[in-house]
Scaffold this active site. Structure first.
Site, short mmCIF file in Angstrom:
data_model
loop_
_atom_site.label_atom_id
_atom_site.label_comp_id
_atom_site.label_asym_id
_atom_site.label_seq_id
_atom_site.Cartn_x
_atom_site.Cartn_y
_atom_site.Cartn_z
N HIS A 65 2.55 3.39 17.53
CA HIS A 65 3.87 2.58 17.91
C HIS A 65 5.06 2.94 16.84
O HIS A 65 4.59 3.18 15.73
CB HIS A 65 3.48 1.04 17.81
CG HIS A 65 2.93 0.46 16.52
ND1 HIS A 65 1.59 0.34 16.11
CD2 HIS A 65 3.59 0.04 15.52
CE1 HIS A 65 1.39 -0.17 14.95
NE2 HIS A 65 2.61 -0.39 14.46
N HIS A 101 3.13 5.66 14.03
CA HIS A 101 2.06 5.45 13.38
C HIS A 101 0.88 4.49 13.82
O HIS A 101 1.36 3.58 14.92
CB HIS A 101 2.53 4.84 12.03
CG HIS A 101 3.01 3.46 11.88
ND1 HIS A 101 4.39 3.17 12.35
CD2 HIS A 101 2.44 2.10 11.67
CE1 HIS A 101 4.58 2.04 12.39
NE2 HIS A 101 3.43 1.17 11.95
N TYR A 145 0.83 -1.31 -0.15
CA TYR A 145 0.03 0.21 0.03
C TYR A 145 0.80 1.48 -0.12
O TYR A 145 2.04 1.14 0.31
CB TYR A 145 -1.07 0.07 1.25
CG TYR A 145 -0.25 0.16 2.43
CD1 TYR A 145 0.34 -0.78 2.96
CD2 TYR A 145 -0.45 1.40 3.17
CE1 TYR A 145 0.96 -0.83 4.27
CE2 TYR A 145 0.12 1.56 4.75
CZ TYR A 145 0.89 0.38 5.08
OH TYR A 145 1.27 0.66 6.29
N ARG A 158 18.15 -5.94 12.44
CA ARG A 158 17.02 -6.68 12.94
C ARG A 158 15.95 -6.62 11.77
O ARG A 158 15.99 -5.74 10.86
CB ARG A 158 16.54 -5.91 14.14
CG ARG A 158 15.16 -6.53 14.44
CD ARG A 158 14.14 -5.45 14.99
NE ARG A 158 13.03 -6.11 15.45
CZ ARG A 158 11.84 -5.68 15.22
NH1 ARG A 158 11.86 -4.47 14.83
NH2 ARG A 158 10.53 -6.07 15.57
C1 AKG Z 1 5.31 -1.63 10.64
O1 AKG Z 1 6.14 -1.79 9.54
O2 AKG Z 1 4.24 -1.17 10.52
C2 AKG Z 1 5.77 -1.55 12.18
O3 AKG Z 1 5.00 -1.26 12.92
C3 AKG Z 1 7.08 -2.28 12.34
C4 AKG Z 1 6.93 -2.63 13.79
C5 AKG Z 1 8.44 -3.53 14.13
O4 AKG Z 1 9.37 -3.16 13.35
O5 AKG Z 1 8.36 -4.37 14.98
#
Ligand code: AKG
Length: 250
Positions: free
Chosen positions: A197, A135, A70, A208
């Protein structure tokens, strides 16, 4: 926007915890197998083997969309929350078999979601110092719960932060949730819908990766092929996709 100083901080924290579930579902051996598959995705992306909208590059974080992808942030024709749209059918690659077998299947077998629920898988590959700004996953695009599995190193997901840029700064989170390698995180309710978050740059100490598994809603808005042509031109030349400030959502 909630902060630690909000008068109902305790109540907010309670609702937030209610919407978070975590389980260590993947063993070290399973993680290693999945991580080598993630490395293969990165190699394929580097060799240009994916469709254009499968791969989304930014300096310290690359994203790979499978099943559905998206538009967000600077790619949006009309900017702002609620304006995100899916790419037209067929514009991103299908969910690879290894994600189905090694990642989704154990999650279904653990009764976290029913079979057939997940129709989109996104991989984020972070370099040290990489981040994702605060977001909420757009609720008109994605059903709840939102599931993610962490790989390669331990990290943290922070709730309720504000970002500012140049230099990048992040306010104190309301909650810092450990994201341990091999751990599944399930967000629903208040945690998914009512509080932002993010991943703070200081929490990505080593490379990571995360695989985000979601269900795209059947009635989620989709770009028409004509709208896609409009956004595909600036995409090739634009510099602002690498600037997090330009990313209104993430
Ligand atoms: C996203 O890509 O929408 C996230 O919130 C990633 C969160 C994460 O890296 O654990």
């Amino acid at each position: 926007f909630y902060t630690r100083d909000s008068p109902n901080y305790q109540e907010i924290l309670r609702k937030l915890h209610e919407g978070i579930q975590q389980r260590r579902l993947f063993s070290d051996e399973e993680c290693e197998r999945i991580e080598s598959k993630i490395d293969e995705v990165v190699l394929s992306g580097g060799r240009g083997e994916y469709k254009q909208y499968t791969v989304d590059r930014s300096p310290l974080r690359n994203k790979y969309f499978f099943g559905e992808g998206y538009t967000y942030g600077s790619q949006l024709l009309k900017k702002g929350r609620g304006m995100e749209k899916l790419y037209p059918h067929g514009e991103v690659d299908n969910i690879p078999n290894w994600i189905q077998n090694l990642v989704i299947k154990p999650i279904v077998e653990a009764n976290i979601v029913p079979e057939g629920f997940i129709n989109s898988a996104a991989i984020n590959d972070y370099q040290p110092g990489g981040c994702i700004v605060s977001h909420i996953d757009p609720a008109h695009i994605f059903d709840r719960p939102i599931i993610s599995v962490s790989f390669m190193s331990d990290c943290a997901l922070s709730f309720g932060c504000k970002f500012s840029f140049k230099p990048i700064r992040v306010t104190e989170p309301l909650l810092i949730l450990p994201m341990v390698r091999g751990c599944v995180t399930v967000l629903s309710g208040f945690a998914a819908d009512s509080i932002t978050h993010c991943v703070r740059p200081q929490d990505v100490k080593k490379r990571r990766a995360v695989i985000i598994l979601r269900r795209v809603l059947p009635d989620a808005p989709r770009l028409s092929p004509a709208e896609l042509t409009l956004i595909s031109e600036p995409k090739a030349n634009s510099q602002d996709r690498s600037n997090p400030k330009e990313r209104s959502v993430k």
